[in-house]
Design an enzyme around this catalytic site. Sequence first.
Site, PDB file in Angstrom:
ATOM      1  N   ASN A 176      -2.128  -9.319  -7.239  1.00 58.00           N
ATOM      2  CA  ASN A 176      -3.432  -8.761  -7.624  1.00 58.00           C
ATOM      3  C   ASN A 176      -3.706  -7.464  -6.903  1.00 58.00           C
ATOM      4  OD1 ASN A 176      -4.451 -10.747  -9.482  1.00 58.00           O
ATOM      5  ND2 ASN A 176      -4.573 -12.163  -7.750  1.00 58.00           N
ATOM      6  N   ASP A 183       5.209 -11.003  -0.346  1.00 59.76           N
ATOM      7  CA  ASP A 183       4.229 -11.192   0.714  1.00 59.76           C
ATOM      8  C   ASP A 183       4.626 -10.259   1.843  1.00 59.76           C
ATOM      9  OD1 ASP A 183       1.827 -12.520   1.285  1.00 59.76           O
ATOM     10  OD2 ASP A 183       2.813 -13.863   2.686  1.00 59.76           O
ATOM     11  N   LYS A 208       6.067   7.829   1.695  1.00 59.91           N
ATOM     12  CA  LYS A 208       5.938   6.457   2.228  1.00 59.91           C
ATOM     13  C   LYS A 208       7.102   5.604   1.733  1.00 59.91           C
ATOM     14  CE  LYS A 208       3.169   2.244   2.306  1.00 59.91           C
ATOM     15  NZ  LYS A 208       1.975   1.499   1.904  1.00 59.91           N
TER      16      LYS A 208
HETATM   17  P1  ITT Z   1      -1.078 -10.205  -3.420  1.00 61.85           P
HETATM   18  O1  ITT Z   1      -0.949 -11.426  -2.554  1.00 61.85           O
HETATM   19  O2  ITT Z   1      -1.903 -10.403  -4.635  1.00 61.85           O
HETATM   20  O3  ITT Z   1       0.266  -9.587  -3.720  1.00 61.85           O
HETATM   21  P2  ITT Z   1      -2.409  -9.059  -1.071  1.00 61.85           P
HETATM   22  O4  ITT Z   1      -3.122  -7.755  -0.874  1.00 61.85           O
HETATM   23  O5  ITT Z   1      -3.137 -10.349  -0.757  1.00 61.85           O
HETATM   24  O6  ITT Z   1      -1.858  -9.068  -2.575  1.00 61.85           O
HETATM   25  P3  ITT Z   1      -0.433  -9.575   1.023  1.00 61.85           P
HETATM   26  O7  ITT Z   1      -0.941 -10.956   1.299  1.00 61.85           O
HETATM   27  O8  ITT Z   1       1.043  -9.399   0.926  1.00 61.85           O
HETATM   28  O9  ITT Z   1      -1.045  -8.970  -0.308  1.00 61.85           O
HETATM   29  O10 ITT Z   1      -0.962  -8.479   2.047  1.00 61.85           O
HETATM   30  C1  ITT Z   1      -1.100  -8.686   3.376  1.00 61.85           C
HETATM   31  C2  ITT Z   1      -1.984  -7.649   3.996  1.00 61.85           C
HETATM   32  O11 ITT Z   1      -1.178  -6.565   4.461  1.00 61.85           O
HETATM   33  C3  ITT Z   1      -3.080  -7.034   3.127  1.00 61.85           C
HETATM   34  O12 ITT Z   1      -4.222  -6.868   3.956  1.00 61.85           O
HETATM   35  C4  ITT Z   1      -2.549  -5.679   2.754  1.00 61.85           C
HETATM   36  O13 ITT Z   1      -3.577  -4.722   2.633  1.00 61.85           O
HETATM   37  C5  ITT Z   1      -1.644  -5.348   3.938  1.00 61.85           C
HETATM   38  N1  ITT Z   1      -0.496  -4.581   3.471  1.00 61.85           N
HETATM   39  C6  ITT Z   1       0.475  -5.009   2.640  1.00 61.85           C
HETATM   40  N2  ITT Z   1       1.347  -4.014   2.395  1.00 61.85           N
HETATM   41  C7  ITT Z   1       0.915  -2.936   3.089  1.00 61.85           C
HETATM   42  C8  ITT Z   1       1.357  -1.611   3.212  1.00 61.85           C
HETATM   43  O14 ITT Z   1       2.423  -1.181   2.563  1.00 61.85           O
HETATM   44  N3  ITT Z   1       0.660  -0.767   3.984  1.00 61.85           N
HETATM   45  C9  ITT Z   1      -0.440  -1.183   4.646  1.00 61.85           C
HETATM   46  N4  ITT Z   1      -0.937  -2.427   4.568  1.00 61.85           N
HETATM   47  C10 ITT Z   1      -0.276  -3.296   3.787  1.00 61.85           C
END
Ligand code: ITT
Length: 194
Positions: free
Chosen positions: A8, A68, A171
């Site tokens: 999402n 994740d 990035k």
């Molecule tokens: P989905 O589970 O729907 O894929 P989500 O945003 O909940 O989306 P995650 O649980 O994987 O995704 O994200 C973990 C956290 O890490 C979330 O707060 C993101 O904003 C952060 N995050 C993930 N990838 C990142 C990136 O490339 N740069 C900075 N923050 C990131």
Amino acid sequence: MVLVFATNNDNKVKEVRAMLGNAFEIITLKESGIDIDIPEPHDTLEDNAREKSTVIYNMTGKNCFSEDTGLEIDALNGEPGVLSARYAGEQKEAADNIVKVLTNLQSQPNRKAQFRTVISLRLGEQEHQFEGICEGEILESTTGVKGFGYDPIFKPSGADRSFAQMEMSEKNSYSHRAKAFSKLVAFLKEQQPA
Ligand code: ITT
């Protein structure tokens, strides 16, 4: 080949689409008409990634992948890690999460951290996982306005600025997600007859 991307998070979709060649096509949950908060009940990135791809595979019957991602900080014993999205509470606010990280790291000279992504690919009943790691450091304060999540406080090793100061293509030349995704692409290319 068409794959549903079980997320999402629109930022993840943008980053992955920017890396996509013409090897296959990605359809988002929104484009599939699916509107659910996918559960992340486990205590590892691997198990949560598998949960997300399995839920969406069972709903759609279509090949799909999820990922994740966690920010793992040395001086915080790997926190926020699997709790990265909800580090400062169930509201899942990036700004709150950043404040919590910076507060917990106050006066801490060891700023080493890494982003780790685990992709779970479901091809029918089979599951395959791909990992991508980006090492770097946590900055003293937020820097830059691009990107999302923890990008304003993370500087990858070898770079002179934060992820939030970079265009998406830059990035992607460092990122955890890009590394995991390129392994997935290589795997799919191997599967396809020449
Ligand atoms: P989905 O589970 O729907 O894929 P989500 O945003 O909940 O989306 P995650 O649980 O994987 O995704 O994200 C973990 C956290 O890490 C979330 O707060 C993101 O904003 C952060 N995050 C993930 N990838 C990142 C990136 O490339 N740069 C900075 N923050 C990131």
